[in-house]
Design a protein around this motif. Structure first.
Motif, PDB file in Angstrom:
ATOM      1  N   MET A  69      14.672  20.397  15.484  1.00 27.26           N
ATOM      2  CA  MET A  69      13.948  19.243  14.950  1.00 27.26           C
ATOM      3  C   MET A  69      14.399  17.950  15.620  1.00 27.26           C
ATOM      4  O   MET A  69      13.585  17.087  15.963  1.00 27.26           O
ATOM      5  CB  MET A  69      14.154  19.152  13.441  1.00 27.26           C
ATOM      6  N   LEU A  70      15.709  17.797  15.856  1.00 26.36           N
ATOM      7  CA  LEU A  70      16.235  16.588  16.480  1.00 26.36           C
ATOM      8  C   LEU A  70      15.714  16.423  17.894  1.00 26.36           C
ATOM      9  O   LEU A  70      15.420  15.302  18.333  1.00 26.36           O
ATOM     10  CB  LEU A  70      17.766  16.636  16.465  1.00 26.36           C
ATOM     11  N   VAL A  71      15.583  17.522  18.629  1.00 28.45           N
ATOM     12  CA  VAL A  71      15.035  17.459  19.983  1.00 28.45           C
ATOM     13  C   VAL A  71      13.591  16.972  19.953  1.00 28.45           C
ATOM     14  O   VAL A  71      13.184  16.129  20.764  1.00 28.45           O
ATOM     15  CB  VAL A  71      15.146  18.846  20.654  1.00 28.45           C
ATOM     16  N   HIS A  72      12.794  17.467  19.030  1.00 31.72           N
ATOM     17  CA  HIS A  72      11.406  17.007  18.900  1.00 31.72           C
ATOM     18  C   HIS A  72      11.356  15.517  18.547  1.00 31.72           C
ATOM     19  O   HIS A  72      10.546  14.765  19.105  1.00 31.72           O
ATOM     20  CB  HIS A  72      10.679  17.825  17.822  1.00 31.72           C
ATOM     21  N   LEU A  73      12.205  15.103  17.608  1.00 28.78           N
ATOM     22  CA  LEU A  73      12.207  13.697  17.204  1.00 28.78           C
ATOM     23  C   LEU A  73      12.624  12.789  18.358  1.00 28.78           C
ATOM     24  O   LEU A  73      12.161  11.642  18.464  1.00 28.78           O
ATOM     25  CB  LEU A  73      13.144  13.491  16.017  1.00 28.78           C
ATOM     26  N   MET A  74      13.494  13.276  19.211  1.00 25.94           N
ATOM     27  CA  MET A  74      13.929  12.502  20.380  1.00 25.94           C
ATOM     28  C   MET A  74      12.743  12.196  21.304  1.00 25.94           C
ATOM     29  O   MET A  74      12.554  11.062  21.759  1.00 25.94           O
ATOM     30  CB  MET A  74      15.002  13.308  21.125  1.00 25.94           C
ATOM     31  N   VAL A  75      11.925  13.205  21.568  1.00 25.21           N
ATOM     32  CA  VAL A  75      10.745  13.017  22.406  1.00 25.21           C
ATOM     33  C   VAL A  75       9.732  12.119  21.707  1.00 25.21           C
ATOM     34  O   VAL A  75       9.129  11.216  22.330  1.00 25.21           O
ATOM     35  CB  VAL A  75      10.122  14.371  22.765  1.00 25.21           C
ATOM     36  N   LEU A  76       9.519  12.332  20.411  1.00 22.94           N
ATOM     37  CA  LEU A  76       8.553  11.517  19.672  1.00 22.94           C
ATOM     38  C   LEU A  76       8.954  10.048  19.639  1.00 22.94           C
ATOM     39  O   LEU A  76       8.105   9.161  19.818  1.00 22.94           O
ATOM     40  CB  LEU A  76       8.419  12.059  18.247  1.00 22.94           C
ATOM     41  N   PHE A  77      10.225   9.775  19.415  1.00 23.14           N
ATOM     42  CA  PHE A  77      10.689   8.397  19.378  1.00 23.14           C
ATOM     43  C   PHE A  77      10.506   7.724  20.740  1.00 23.14           C
ATOM     44  O   PHE A  77      10.093   6.560  20.829  1.00 23.14           O
ATOM     45  CB  PHE A  77      12.156   8.343  18.963  1.00 23.14           C
ATOM     46  N   GLY A  78      10.794   8.490  21.804  1.00 21.49           N
ATOM     47  CA  GLY A  78      10.572   7.945  23.141  1.00 21.49           C
ATOM     48  C   GLY A  78       9.111   7.617  23.395  1.00 21.49           C
ATOM     49  O   GLY A  78       8.787   6.598  24.026  1.00 21.49           O
ATOM     50  N   ALA A  79       8.193   8.460  22.907  1.00 22.54           N
ATOM     51  CA  ALA A  79       6.770   8.196  23.101  1.00 22.54           C
ATOM     52  C   ALA A  79       6.312   6.967  22.325  1.00 22.54           C
ATOM     53  O   ALA A  79       5.494   6.167  22.804  1.00 22.54           O
ATOM     54  CB  ALA A  79       5.962   9.417  22.689  1.00 22.54           C
ATOM     55  N   VAL A  80       6.836   6.755  21.126  1.00 19.75           N
ATOM     56  CA  VAL A  80       6.401   5.637  20.276  1.00 19.75           C
ATOM     57  C   VAL A  80       6.847   4.294  20.827  1.00 19.75           C
ATOM     58  O   VAL A  80       6.098   3.306  20.799  1.00 19.75           O
ATOM     59  CB  VAL A  80       6.918   5.848  18.835  1.00 19.75           C
ATOM     60  N   ILE A  81       8.062   4.208  21.371  1.00 22.22           N
ATOM     61  CA  ILE A  81       8.609   2.910  21.790  1.00 22.22           C
ATOM     62  C   ILE A  81       8.247   2.550  23.232  1.00 22.22           C
ATOM     63  O   ILE A  81       8.803   1.593  23.784  1.00 22.22           O
ATOM     64  CB  ILE A  81      10.141   2.885  21.634  1.00 22.22           C
ATOM     65  N   PHE A  82       7.324   3.280  23.841  1.00 20.59           N
ATOM     66  CA  PHE A  82       6.995   3.011  25.248  1.00 20.59           C
ATOM     67  C   PHE A  82       6.592   1.560  25.510  1.00 20.59           C
ATOM     68  O   PHE A  82       7.054   0.953  26.484  1.00 20.59           O
ATOM     69  CB  PHE A  82       5.899   3.974  25.708  1.00 20.59           C
ATOM     70  N   PRO A  83       5.743   0.926  24.688  1.00 21.17           N
ATOM     71  CA  PRO A  83       5.398  -0.476  24.978  1.00 21.17           C
ATOM     72  C   PRO A  83       6.577  -1.434  24.826  1.00 21.17           C
ATOM     73  O   PRO A  83       6.649  -2.461  25.511  1.00 21.17           O
ATOM     74  CB  PRO A  83       4.307  -0.791  23.947  1.00 21.17           C
ATOM     75  N   ALA A  84       7.521  -1.122  23.941  1.00 24.01           N
ATOM     76  CA  ALA A  84       8.637  -2.036  23.682  1.00 24.01           C
ATOM     77  C   ALA A  84       9.691  -1.974  24.770  1.00 24.01           C
ATOM     78  O   ALA A  84      10.199  -3.018  25.219  1.00 24.01           O
ATOM     79  CB  ALA A  84       9.267  -1.712  22.321  1.00 24.01           C
ATOM     80  N   ASN A  85      10.071  -0.784  25.208  1.00 20.95           N
ATOM     81  CA  ASN A  85      11.101  -0.644  26.235  1.00 20.95           C
ATOM     82  C   ASN A  85      10.795   0.620  27.027  1.00 20.95           C
ATOM     83  O   ASN A  85      11.116   1.727  26.600  1.00 20.95           O
ATOM     84  CB  ASN A  85      12.491  -0.566  25.611  1.00 20.95           C
ATOM     85  N   ARG A  86      10.183   0.444  28.184  1.00 21.26           N
ATOM     86  CA  ARG A  86       9.711   1.599  28.944  1.00 21.26           C
ATOM     87  C   ARG A  86      10.847   2.391  29.569  1.00 21.26           C
ATOM     88  O   ARG A  86      10.735   3.600  29.754  1.00 21.26           O
ATOM     89  CB  ARG A  86       8.720   1.125  30.003  1.00 21.26           C
ATOM     90  N   TYR A  87      11.953   1.737  29.896  1.00 23.75           N
ATOM     91  CA  TYR A  87      13.092   2.458  30.476  1.00 23.75           C
ATOM     92  C   TYR A  87      13.725   3.397  29.442  1.00 23.75           C
ATOM     93  O   TYR A  87      13.960   4.575  29.717  1.00 23.75           O
ATOM     94  CB  TYR A  87      14.138   1.463  30.994  1.00 23.75           C
TER      95      TYR A  87
END
Length: 414
Positions: free
Chosen positions: A82-100
């Motif tokens: 579950m943590l691995v999935h959440l890691m990818v999801l969080f990265g996808a959500v914050i793309f406009p805020a901090n792309r790096y």
């Protein structure tokens, strides 16, 4: 009468006591005690420890010396997945805020997801560890040792989330595949988007990539929710999975203590924490790496519903082929006794102990039972209790395993 009193009441020393108990209680006595009296046996739980003590006493009553191999294990790998999935999801959500940061999280999460998909859980160290153990018994051969065979049956029982109900089982394999496709699509999509950002792509195009990514991320989000439900679910009574495997293991111990193998060093191992990523069999390999170098492994999992079958391949993304020599022996036994087995199948749905062995270069094969349906009745379901055990299938499994071990003992696997 509680579980411990029940064990003590039915434990009789000596071979005659064992035969008397078998006549009194029948062949299914171990399965009945594990599934009914002890009940759910999650990795590291009191139920699993009670099962270990029961197996030790049963083997001791046959005159077999046992060894308790204790280790630490997480209760489940679902939290790590579950943590691995959440890691990818969080990265996808914050793309406009901090792309790096977004792209780093997506890349790292996808790499860890591939590890999870292939049986390596990177975040299990974050979970509280519990005490688990293996129960090991060795039957020495009459002559010089020419081969080492390890017969494995896990004594813990799996978790039972709602989607393991029979009505949903047909879709599980497709769900695993769809989740993998969406996670791969997210990684490729945001790789293109991040490359476009570095090359000064227009903001409207980057926003479009982000919106598409959020739509794709709906599937991993549902997968993360399903893993959360699994992590919070209780364990099954484990009637077929795997009290029947332990029953066959104990019966094999009874058979081969009466007549020693000719040239085969036989290890009978009841493993713990199989539902936590196969920790028990992995710890077994680590502790006995020298003694088990070149050994052959037969994993018994779910031996009480239908006819015996063997898994030719194990794994989801990159399947590993079962030992060719063991597969050849199974074919010989099936050819000589056509009523024993219905053939070979592929296990691409769950990562069992045989997968953990094969992915580490060991020579292994899984023996299970199947009816006409794709999965056994009440597979990993809360209704997998003692009533889910078919005595005829259990007898057939014992006969098949005895014939298989006798053929290996007489033949030459080198």
């Amino acid at each position: 009468m509680d579980g411990s009193e029940h064990i003590l009441h039915h434990t009789v020393s000596g071979g005659e006591g064992t035969r008397a108990r078998q006549r009194e209680k029948g062949l299914t006595w171990p399965a009945r005690h594990l599934a009914r009296d002890i009940g759910p046996r999650a990795p590291g739980s009191q139920g699993e420890r009670s099962a270990a003590r029961f197996i030790e006493k049963e083997l001791g009553s046959m005159g077999v010396t046992t060894e308790a191999h204790r280790f630490r294990s997480p209760a489940t790998t679902a939290w790590s997945e579950m943590l691995v999935h959440l890691m990818v999801l969080f990265g996808a959500v914050i793309f406009p805020a901090n792309r790096y940061v977004s792209y780093v999280l997506i890349c790292a999460g996808f790499f860890l997801y591939l590890l999870e998909y292939n049986g390596r859980s990177p975040f299990t160290w974050l979970q509280p560890y519990r005490r688990s153990e293996n129960v090991i018994a060795r039957v020495r051969p009459y002559r010089e040792v020419r081969k080492v065979l390890v017969v494995v049956a896990h004594m813990d029982s799996p978790r039972a989330p709602f989607y393991h109900l029979p009505a949903f089982l047909w879709s599980l394999r497709a769900t695993f595949l769809f989740d993998f496709v969406c996670m791969s699509a997210l990684f490729m999509l945001y790789t293109v988007a991040f490359g476009g950002y570095l090359l000064s792509m227009e903001e409207t195009a980057l926003t479009l990539f982000w919106h598409i990514g959020l739509i794709i991320a709906a599937v991993p989000a549902l997968a993360a929710f399903a893993l959360f439900i699994k992590a919070c679910s209780g364990s099954t009574p484990g009637g077929n999975d795997n009290a029947t495997g332990v029953t066959v293991l104990l019966e094999l111990a009874r058979v081969y203590t009466r007549r020693q193998p000719y040239s085969m060093d036989l290890w009978l191992v009841a493993t713990g924490a199989a539902d936590a990523g196969g920790v028990g069999v992995k710890r077994l390999l680590r502790k006995y790496r020298r003694e088990l170098k070149g050994a052959y492994f037969i994993v018994m999992d779910g031996m009480g519903r239908g006819f015996p079958v063997c898994f030719r391949r194990e794994g989801r993304l990159i399947p590993f082929r079962a030992s060719r020599k063991l597969t050849s022996v199974v074919k010989d036994v099936s050819g000589a006794h056509g009523h024993y087995t219905v053939g070979f199948r592929k296990n691409g749905l769950y990562l069992g102990e045989s997968f953990q062995l094969l992915s580490r270069g060991r020579k292994a094969i899984t023996v299970s039972t199947r009816e006409e349906t794709r999965h056994p009745r009440y597979w990993r379901c809360a209704r997998d209790d003692y009533d889910n055990v078919d005595l005829r299938s259990l007898r057939l499994s014992i006969d098949f395993m005895t014939a298989l071990l006798d053929t290996i003992d007489r033949g030459d696997l080198k």
